[in-house]
Motif scaffolding. Structure first.
Motif, short mmCIF file in Angstrom:
data_model
loop_
_atom_site.label_atom_id
_atom_site.label_comp_id
_atom_site.label_asym_id
_atom_site.label_seq_id
_atom_site.Cartn_x
_atom_site.Cartn_y
_atom_site.Cartn_z
N ALA A 1 0.82 -1.21 0.00
CA ALA A 1 0.00 0.00 0.00
C ALA A 1 0.86 1.26 0.00
CB ALA A 1 -0.93 -0.02 1.21
N VAL A 2 1.95 1.25 0.75
CA VAL A 2 2.86 2.39 0.77
C VAL A 2 3.48 2.60 -0.61
CG1 VAL A 2 5.08 3.19 1.65
CG2 VAL A 2 3.38 2.32 3.23
N GLY A 3 3.94 1.50 -1.23
CA GLY A 3 4.55 1.62 -2.55
C GLY A 3 3.57 2.15 -3.58
N ALA A 4 2.34 1.64 -3.57
CA ALA A 4 1.34 2.11 -4.52
C ALA A 4 1.03 3.58 -4.32
CB ALA A 4 0.06 1.28 -4.38
N THR A 5 0.98 4.02 -3.07
CA THR A 5 0.69 5.42 -2.77
C THR A 5 1.80 6.33 -3.29
OG1 THR A 5 -0.56 4.79 -0.80
CG2 THR A 5 0.24 7.06 -0.92
N ARG A 6 3.03 5.97 -3.04
CA ARG A 6 4.15 6.81 -3.51
C ARG A 6 4.17 6.89 -5.03
NH1 ARG A 6 7.53 3.92 0.53
NH2 ARG A 6 8.26 2.68 -1.23
N ALA A 7 3.94 5.76 -5.71
CA ALA A 7 3.94 5.77 -7.17
C ALA A 7 2.80 6.62 -7.71
CB ALA A 7 3.85 4.35 -7.70
N THR B 1 1.11 12.79 4.15
CA THR B 1 0.65 11.51 4.68
C THR B 1 1.49 10.37 4.14
OG1 THR B 1 -1.59 12.39 4.88
CG2 THR B 1 -1.34 10.00 4.94
N ALA B 2 1.87 10.42 2.85
CA ALA B 2 2.67 9.34 2.26
C ALA B 2 4.03 9.23 2.94
CB ALA B 2 2.85 9.58 0.77
N TYR B 3 4.65 10.36 3.27
CA TYR B 3 5.92 10.32 4.01
C TYR B 3 5.69 9.71 5.39
CZ TYR B 3 9.21 12.78 0.96
OH TYR B 3 10.08 13.11 -0.06
N ALA B 4 4.61 10.11 6.06
CA ALA B 4 4.32 9.54 7.38
C ALA B 4 4.08 8.04 7.29
CB ALA B 4 3.11 10.25 7.98
N MET B 5 3.35 7.60 6.27
CA MET B 5 3.11 6.17 6.06
C MET B 5 4.43 5.42 5.90
SD MET B 5 0.00 6.67 3.33
CE MET B 5 0.02 4.99 2.68
N LEU C 1 -5.60 8.04 -0.78
CA LEU C 1 -4.60 8.82 -1.51
C LEU C 1 -4.45 8.36 -2.96
CD1 LEU C 1 -1.81 9.34 1.17
CD2 LEU C 1 -3.88 10.65 0.74
N THR C 2 -4.54 7.05 -3.22
CA THR C 2 -4.45 6.61 -4.62
C THR C 2 -5.68 7.06 -5.39
OG1 THR C 2 -5.38 4.43 -4.02
CG2 THR C 2 -2.96 4.63 -4.12
N THR C 3 -6.82 7.11 -4.73
CA THR C 3 -8.02 7.64 -5.39
C THR C 3 -7.86 9.13 -5.67
OG1 THR C 3 -9.41 5.98 -4.30
CG2 THR C 3 -10.51 7.93 -5.18
N GLU C 4 -7.29 9.86 -4.73
CA GLU C 4 -7.04 11.30 -4.92
C GLU C 4 -6.10 11.53 -6.09
OE1 GLU C 4 -7.54 15.06 -4.67
OE2 GLU C 4 -8.26 14.04 -2.86
#
Length: 659
Positions: free
Chosen positions: A332-338, A379-383, A423-426
């Motif tokens: 989930a973290v990787g998908a969010t960052r990408a 949020t992605a950095y915090a994740m 976040l991925t939806t955003e």
């Protein structure tokens, strides 16, 4: 600044500036004698390496351990076989996932080492999740290396098993626990493995429809398979609890006798061969039982266990789900960052009409656009920092620490995967209609993160369990204010963190009060009365853990600019978290009216400071150039790239009439 090309797989090959070179790109650009070439000849060399980005990469990706933990998987996904493939059927997508699993296995000196290393295993999921169809690879890798092979390694009781056929993928491993009628209550599953004293072996059986194993990848796709099957051990008719049994499922000719496998309908987001699996009195040898201290059978069939509780035996049998939670969080973290990297690059490349006639401005120029991405980046950095912290604690924990760390892993998984869905939806939405097409890299992320929310325990269920444990078993009381709140400033990260801790205490107190005020003599009713504030306590605890991990990472920066950026980004994260608690904190005198009134202004000023640095912050996500170059939205010539993808024989397809 020029668009970077030809990046090697080392830590320092990072650029800080957004790509602006407008040379048309192709998907298959051969390297010339002086490096990568385009239609017009050699392209400019990468921009000067940025010390700021280099330091951020060091903090985000394990520092000195980067080359061991992340570099192999980061390099793996640059291979052409991991690029988007249009028009594959569900069956072809599933087969491709198995091909990629074999590509992972070929990179390993010892598959056992991957199964034993939570950092390396979670990192594989971070990078595999970001490629097209990567959800399928993550699912297979998590099952084979963690749940299957890891379970075999954790139950090495007696003579060691020969694992060669599994470590070489001559046979793929799968894990059969969940049943059609038993998901989060898998401890009540009803598949049975009855001890046969005449043979010393077991009879594996599915007694009714609801006991069929639900969703394991047990079809012939991918070649011969074996499973570890969770089943209720019956000895002389007595239920000893749920244990794991190594069970061959198929060979080169298909499913073995007594085993029924039926494919489930297609599931979007993770293209693998999900099935219903049932057993009809399948005989298993004595060696099938995975034994350890939680349960053994002597040679005469006597059952012994160090645990008197059947539920504890079950939890010990499936202990690998904790590492699985870390893997789901990592994906989930990787998908969010990408997703955010793609969205930020597109925001700089996509131009729209400006306020003056004839003027064109990038999407990123609008606060309504870039503010949403900046909130998401915080949020992605915090994740990421939270995932690093919790993974390290799990990898290095002592037996006495295990219960607390298991709970923290579960809380982290819930918070990270829920954030990833949002976040991925955003990110998808910020790129408009173009992002609805899988080739642009964003469409599949929200669907895949849905799977991480459910896998290895539904988030709401594992949070409810954590809440019940922490209601009285966790002390949240913060120390008193050293400085009166009226003298504190919203730009002070330490003050913001202290406020979040007070919010956690407020919700724990409410939950305890609600439990005590619930109807006596009715445990479910009392829990129902307390569950809403208890879950809010867990949510606040997760936010606080993420904030602490963020603050800790900020303290380890070595580059002044990186330190400033992280401090501002951490402040933005904390301000965002506190928005939900301002009324509580004001009512309990931890915030003043002035603080509440100034919160929007402080947030806006922080956004203003960070706005010029969105590309720096996403460059630190370290995505390899070949991966990004294959996604049209990430390039300045994204319109030409997208047009180039459409087959020429489709041109004017609607113009079929003769005029």
């Amino acid at each position: 600044a020029k668009r970077p090309h030809g990046e090697s797989m080392t830590l320092l090959t990072i650029t800080q500036t957004p790509p602006t070179h407008a040379t048309p790109a192709t998907h298959h650009r051969p390297d010339g004698p002086n490096g990568p070439t385009g239609p017009a000849g050699p392209l400019p060399a990468p921009a000067e390496h940025s010390p700021t980005v280099t330091d951020l990469v060091r903090l985000l990706f394990e520092g000195d351990d980067h080359d061991r933990v992340h570099a192999p998987w980061r390099e793996l996904i640059t291979d052409e076989s991991f690029r988007h493939k249009e028009g594959l059927s569900p069956a072809e997508q599933a087969a491709l996932s198995y091909e990629r699993l074999r590509a992972v296995n070929r990179r390993l000196e010892r598959a056992e080492d991957l199964a034993r290393d939570p950092r390396l295993l979670a990192a594989l999921h971070e990078w595999a999740a970001i490629v097209h169809g990567g959800g399928g690879l993550c699912t297979l890798a998590s099952i084979h290396y963690n749940l299957f092979l890891g379970s075999l390694l954790d139950h090495q009781d007696g003579p060691p098993r020969d694992l060669t056929e599994f470590t070489t993928l001559a046979r793929t491993g799968t894990f059969l626990c969940t049943e059609l009628a038993h998901g989060n209550d898998a401890a009540a599953l009803q598949t049975t493995a009855e001890y046969d004293p005449t043979t010393g072996g077991f009879t594996l059986h599915t007694p009714h429809t609801g006991a069929q194993k639900f969703m394991p990848n047990t079809s012939p796709t991918g070649g011969p398979k074996s499973a570890v099957v969770a089943a209720r051990l019956l000895v002389d008719g007595e239920d000893q609890g749920v244990f794991l049994f190594l069970t061959p499922l198929s060979d080169a000719h298909g499913t073995l006798p007594g085993i029924r496998v039926r494919r489930l309908p297609y599931r979007a987001g993770a293209p693998v061969d999900h099935c219903l699996t049932a057993f009809d009195h399948v005989p298993l040898p004595r060696s099938a039982l995975l034994e350890a201290g939680h349960g053994r059978l002597t040679h005469d069939g006597t059952f012994t266990s160090s645990l008197g509780n059947r539920r504890k035996r079950f939890l010990q049998s499936i202990a690998r789900v904790t590492t699985g939670k870390l893997c789901m969080s990592g994906a989930a973290v990787g998908a969010t960052r990408a997703a955010l990297t793609i969205a930020v690059r597109y925001a700089h490349h996509r131009h729209i009409s400006g306020p003056r006639a004839g003027e064109q401005v990038p999407l990123h120029a609008h606060r309504t656009h870039h503010s949403r991405l900046l909130h998401a980046l915080a949020t992605a950095y915090a994740m990421t920092f939270l995932h690093r912290t919790v993974t390290a604690r799990w990898a290095d924990h002592t037996p006495d620490e295990r219960p607390d760390i298991e709970r923290l892993v579960a809380i982290t998984k819930g918070w990270i995967t829920w954030q990833a869905r949002t976040l991925t939806t955003e990110a998808r939405e910020r790129c408009g209609a173009h992002a609805l097409f899988s080739v642009n890299g964003l469409a599949d992320f929200p669907q895949y993160t849905e799977g991480t929310i459910t896998a290895e325990g539904d988030n709401l269920v594992i949070w409810a369990k954590a809440a019940s444990e922490m209601l009285f078993g966790h002390n949240t009381t913060p120390p008193p204010h050293t400085t009166p709140p009226a003298q504190q400033d919203l730009t002070d990260t330490a003050f913001l963190r202290e406020l979040l801790n007070h919010a956690q205490t407020i919700w724990q107190t409410r939950a305890r009060t609600a439990l005590r005020n619930g109807p006596s003599g009715d445990p479910l009713a009392r829990w129902n009365n307390a569950s809403t504030p208890a879950l809010r306590m867990i949510e606040t605890h997760a936010r606080l853990q993420a904030a602490d991990a963020f603050i800790q990472a900020t303290q380890h920066t070595t580059n002044p600019t990186a330190h400033t950026l992280l401090t501002q980004l951490c402040r933005l994260f904390l301000l965002d978290q506190l928005n939900d608690y301002t009324g509580d904190l004001l009512a309990t005198n931890h915030l003043t009216t002035t603080h509440v009134l100034n919160l929007p202004h402080t947030t806006n000023e922080t956004l203003h400071t960070l706005t010029p640095h969105t590309t720096t912050l996403t460059n630190a996500f370290h995505l390899p150039t070949p991966y990004l170059a294959a996604i049209p939205l990430t390039t300045p010539d994204h319109l030409e790239q997208f047009d180039h993808l459409i087959p020429h024989n489709n041109e004017n397809i609607e113009n079929t009439h003769t005029h």
